[in-house]
Scaffold this motif. Structure first.
Motif, PDB file in Angstrom:
ATOM      1  N   ASP A 240       0.811  -1.225   0.000  1.00  0.00           N
ATOM      2  CA  ASP A 240       0.000   0.000   0.000  1.00  0.00           C
ATOM      3  C   ASP A 240       0.838   1.266   0.000  1.00  0.00           C
ATOM      4  OD1 ASP A 240      -2.358  -1.536   0.154  1.00  0.00           O
ATOM      5  OD2 ASP A 240      -2.164  -1.693   2.340  1.00  0.00           O
ATOM      6  N   ALA A 241       2.126   1.150  -0.248  1.00  0.00           N
ATOM      7  CA  ALA A 241       2.991   2.324  -0.154  1.00  0.00           C
ATOM      8  C   ALA A 241       2.563   3.421  -1.118  1.00  0.00           C
ATOM      9  CB  ALA A 241       4.433   1.911  -0.423  1.00  0.00           C
ATOM     10  N   ILE A 242       2.274   3.066  -2.364  1.00  0.00           N
ATOM     11  CA  ILE A 242       1.929   4.074  -3.355  1.00  0.00           C
ATOM     12  C   ILE A 242       0.613   4.747  -3.019  1.00  0.00           C
ATOM     13  CG2 ILE A 242       1.291   4.410  -5.777  1.00  0.00           C
ATOM     14  CD1 ILE A 242       3.382   2.323  -6.524  1.00  0.00           C
ATOM     15  N   SER A 243      -0.401   3.968  -2.697  1.00  0.00           N
ATOM     16  CA  SER A 243      -1.710   4.555  -2.395  1.00  0.00           C
ATOM     17  C   SER A 243      -1.654   5.439  -1.162  1.00  0.00           C
ATOM     18  CB  SER A 243      -2.758   3.452  -2.218  1.00  0.00           C
ATOM     19  OG  SER A 243      -2.392   2.572  -1.161  1.00  0.00           O
ATOM     20  N   SER A 244      -0.897   5.045  -0.172  1.00  0.00           N
ATOM     21  CA  SER A 244      -0.772   5.864   1.030  1.00  0.00           C
ATOM     22  C   SER A 244      -0.055   7.173   0.716  1.00  0.00           C
ATOM     23  CB  SER A 244      -0.009   5.086   2.104  1.00  0.00           C
ATOM     24  OG  SER A 244       0.198   5.886   3.250  1.00  0.00           O
ATOM     25  N   PHE A 245       1.000   7.095  -0.072  1.00  0.00           N
ATOM     26  CA  PHE A 245       1.740   8.305  -0.419  1.00  0.00           C
ATOM     27  C   PHE A 245       0.863   9.264  -1.216  1.00  0.00           C
ATOM     28  CE2 PHE A 245       4.521  10.816  -3.137  1.00  0.00           C
ATOM     29  CZ  PHE A 245       5.476  11.266  -2.244  1.00  0.00           C
ATOM     30  N   LEU A 246       0.088   8.746  -2.160  1.00  0.00           N
ATOM     31  CA  LEU A 246      -0.782   9.605  -2.953  1.00  0.00           C
ATOM     32  C   LEU A 246      -1.843  10.288  -2.092  1.00  0.00           C
ATOM     33  CD1 LEU A 246      -1.327   7.375  -6.113  1.00  0.00           C
ATOM     34  CD2 LEU A 246       0.011   9.485  -5.966  1.00  0.00           C
ATOM     35  N   ALA A 247      -2.318   9.587  -1.077  1.00  0.00           N
ATOM     36  CA  ALA A 247      -3.376  10.141  -0.238  1.00  0.00           C
ATOM     37  C   ALA A 247      -2.869  11.178   0.752  1.00  0.00           C
ATOM     38  CB  ALA A 247      -4.079   9.005   0.515  1.00  0.00           C
ATOM     39  N   SER A 248      -1.654  10.944   1.297  1.00  0.00           N
ATOM     40  CA  SER A 248      -1.222  11.799   2.408  1.00  0.00           C
ATOM     41  C   SER A 248       0.216  12.305   2.292  1.00  0.00           C
ATOM     42  CB  SER A 248      -1.353  11.021   3.716  1.00  0.00           C
ATOM     43  OG  SER A 248      -0.501   9.878   3.702  1.00  0.00           O
ATOM     44  N   GLY A 249       0.964  11.778   1.350  1.00  0.00           N
ATOM     45  CA  GLY A 249       2.357  12.164   1.248  1.00  0.00           C
ATOM     46  C   GLY A 249       3.272  11.417   2.187  1.00  0.00           C
ATOM     47  N   VAL A 250       2.743  10.449   2.910  1.00  0.00           N
ATOM     48  CA  VAL A 250       3.553   9.643   3.829  1.00  0.00           C
ATOM     49  C   VAL A 250       3.289   8.170   3.564  1.00  0.00           C
ATOM     50  CG1 VAL A 250       3.624  11.430   5.616  1.00  0.00           C
ATOM     51  CG2 VAL A 250       1.796   9.714   5.634  1.00  0.00           C
TER      52      VAL A 250
END
Length: 709
Positions: A240-250
């Motif tokens: 889920d690294a990409i989806s988390s980064f897109l949502a919050s930047g972290v």
């Protein structure tokens, strides 16, 4: 875009056988501080494929498009091995690497620069400039560094509009890089080593050296993503690294724990996020290490060999720690290496030649497995990528040899020694040199043609001539003839074979075996004659004057006969019995390089004049039978001339081909000179043969013999 694969009817059968820099305003050049002012004179607009990670046949990742965001990254075979790059600027997401997520806009790619050791992309968006650099420190004279399976990935970010910006960079590595196919189970983990935080992923089953083949990726060993502890990086092993980064930047706070999983489903990716704040014009730079521990890269005569970097028991932890400690120093050395080599290649052969050499550099090395023998001796094993997958093919060592003779002859010795050891065993019963040692990565005995069973489809004149020429060239380059002394009985056997069979070869294969068997092959005969003369030179160095005189006289007589048999008006024939034919006499180049002086200069001059009348849009055909050519042989043929203007006439269509070929694959060596399309073969080490022009320049050769980057 299509990935061109091997045509089974044309390639070797198993036996049952750049510099690209787009000029932009200075305000759009946020290069690394270490690269300030480093803009090589040589420039190339568009490489067929761009090397990102280029270490060996298994750890080799490329971008096969003009822009890094146009396609997903791939293994040299064309199989997807995805590296994804995202950046978040003041809350807005952009892509800088890969096609996904497709709804995320791509940054504007401002420039691409490929040097021998670096690939540097520059992007721009939202008042921010981002420079992404892939650096593989493949320094040929430093075997410890050369053998280290590490590519540094770095980012330099700066403001271009004078305003401060909050920026976070994501680098995401698919677990598919660590296995052959996406349906294999993988496991992952996290470690701490001095100064680094490390994520790893590898196959669950770890079937080390379990199979051989051509169109295969590795399915053992471990891929590492390591980030310096002091740079504020956040790492996670998560799908889920990409989806988390897109949502919050972290990134997600926790690693995935349910394993094993498969890359095609929910296996964890290795991801790092690098948050920075930029203002003004000073760049903020960060870097990570991408590495692969193959544990055992090669099996040689039933022995599993350790990587050369691990020959003294060095652990992956220690390897990564040393790699991080040396990063800044290696960047300085790499910069000097790139600057010097690029300038020297351009002086030797012009702009197009320098561009070609730049593209060939990392590819040549990355087609080899680098291992240590039981006593720590370096052993280098080339793979016939998309040819037939053979390992340590002698007629691959031959065309690639100029690279190693120019940069470090010890690396050629590391390739020849395994072949010589094998040929000296009782199991090799033929009076000529072997073709190969097996199929990569298993060097357990010849598989091509008749193998160890019959003489069918062997290459007796080809490989015997190759070995004698290479051992002579190696001894001259090293000023040391120990290898020839140790294997003198084998060399004598091969020389006798050439003396009996080489003047007018029977119906047999040569290295250009895709063209089929050919009797009375004039170019193959040149190789046999030069092989005999090389043997005579070796004998002289080993203080065997009677032998030297005998074989030198034989070679001279055969050369005189050759000129009569091959003559066909203003050129020479393809085969002695075929009037009205022609072929590139690329083997003739060793007559100059080894000071054999068997053939008159007028022969080279007449051949060059004839070839220049037969150039096609993208180069010189191999012979009159077809429009296809071999890239390595074209440069060997062009090197026959001492006239720089004639050399440029050969290089101009080749340079045009490099920029215009529709085949977006790592540099091929077999292509059509009319369409520019690949015939077969890609990412092979034989492109190291383009360095023969540099090798032929005595002053340049001496300079690089002393050069210590």
């Amino acid at each position: 875009m299509p990935i061109f694969r091997v045509r089974p009817s044309l390639h070797k059968r198993r036996p049952t056988k750049f510099c690209c820099f787009l000029r932009v305003p200075a305000s759009c050049l946020p290069l690394l501080v270490l690269f300030a002012g480093f803009l090589p004179a040589s420039a190339q607009q568009r490489p067929p494929a761009v090397p990102l990670v280029a270490y060996d046949p298994y750890f080799s990742i490329w971008s096969m498009s003009d822009r890094l965001t146009d396609t997903d990254t791939r293994h040299w075979t064309g199989s997807e091995q995805t590296l994804t790059g995202l950046v978040r600027i003041d809350g807005t997401n952009y892509r800088y690497m890969g096609t996904r997520p497709r709804l995320v806009p791509a940054m504007s790619q401002v420039s691409l620069q490929v040097t021998p050791l670096h690939t540097i992309y520059t992007f721009a968006a939202a008042g921010v400039s981002l420079t992404v650099t892939f650096f593989t420190p493949a320094l040929p004279q430093d075997l410890d560094v050369l053998s280290r399976p590490v590519t540094y990935v770095s980012w330099c970010i700066r403001s271009t509009d004078g305003h401060p910006h909050s920026v976070a960079v994501l680098f995401d590595v698919s677990p598919g890089v660590a296995v052959d196919a996406a349906d294999e189970d993988v496991i992952w983990g996290r470690s701490m080593v001095p100064g680094l935080e490390v994520l790893s992923v590898g196959s669950r089953d770890q079937r080390i050296l379990n199979r051989a083949g051509d169109n295969l990726r590795i399915d053992w060993g471990y891929l590492y993503l390591a980030a310096p502890s002091q740079e504020g990086a956040a790492l996670v092993a998560s799908a889920d690294a990409i989806s988390s980064f897109l949502a919050s930047g972290v990134l997600p706070k926790n690693d995935d724990m349910e394993m094993p999983r498969q890359p095609r489903t929910a296996a964890a990716h290795l991801a790092v996020a690098l948050p920075v704040s930029v203002s003004g014009s000073e760049p903020v730079c960060r870097h990570v290490l991408l590495a692969f521990n193959e544990i055992y890269p090669i099996e040689y005569l039933e022995r599993k060999l350790r990587p050369y970097w691990a020959r003294n028991g060095e652990t992956p932890n220690a390897m990564l720690t040393v790699a991080e400690d040396q990063y800044a120093a290696l960047e300085e050395r790499g910069k000097r290496f790139d600057e010097t080599l690029t300038a020297d290649l351009e002086r030797a052969g012009g702009k197009a030649y320098a561009e070609l050499g730049t593209l060939a550099y990392r590819q040549t090395l990355a087609a080899h497995g680098f291992a240590a023998d039981v006593d720590g001796t370096p052993m280098l094993f080339p793979k016939e990528n998309f040819s037939n997958g053979c390992i340590s093919t002698v007629d691959v060592l031959y065309p690639s040899s100029p690279f190693f003779l120019f940069f470090n002859p010890a690396l050629l010795e590391a390739q020849l020694k395994p072949v010589l050891e094998y040929a000296a065993l009782p199991r090799w019963k033929w009076p000529f040199a072997p073709h190969d040692l097996g199929t990569y990565p298993l060097a357990d005995g010849q598989v091509y043609g008749g193998g160890e069973r019959t003489e069918e489809d062997q290459m007796p004149v080809e490989e015997s001539g190759n070995m004698l020429i290479l051992i002579d060239a190696l001894g001259r380059a090293q000023g040391n003839w120990h290898l020839a002394q140790q294997y003198w009985p084998q060399l004598t056997l091969w020389a006798d074979y050439l003396r009996a069979k080489g003047a007018d070869p029977e119906n047999q294969l040569s290295t250009d075996d895709f063209a089929g068997h050919l009797a009375h092959n004039a170019n193959l005969s040149i190789k046999a004659i030069e092989g005999l003369a090389a043997y005579a030179q070796i004998a002289k160095q080993l203080e065997k004057p009677d032998v030297a005189k005998q074989y030198a006289n034989a070679a001279k007589q055969m050369a005189e006969q050759w000129q009569t048999m091959a003559a066909d008006g203003d050129h020479t024939k393809l085969a002695f019995d075929k009037a009205g034919t022609w072929s590139q006499k690329y083997n003739l180049v060793w007559d100059q390089l080894l000071d054999l002086n068997l053939f008159p200069a007028s022969l080279r001059q007449s051949e060059i004049a004839f070839y220049l009348q037969h150039l096609n849009q993208y180069g010189l055909p191999l012979d009159n039978r077809a429009d296809y050519t071999k890239l390595d042989w074209e440069i060997w043929t062009a090197t026959l001339t001492n006239d720089p203007r004639q050399f440029q006439q050969f290089m101009d269509p080749i340079g045009k081909w490099v920029n215009e070929t529709p085949s977006r694959v790592p540099l091929t060596d077999w292509y059509d000179t009319e369409t520019g399309r690949i015939m077969a073969f890609q990412a092979r080490s034989v492109v190291g043969g383009v360095f023969i022009k540099a090798l032929a320049d005595k002053d340049l050769r001496e300079k690089w013999k002393q050069f210590k980057p």
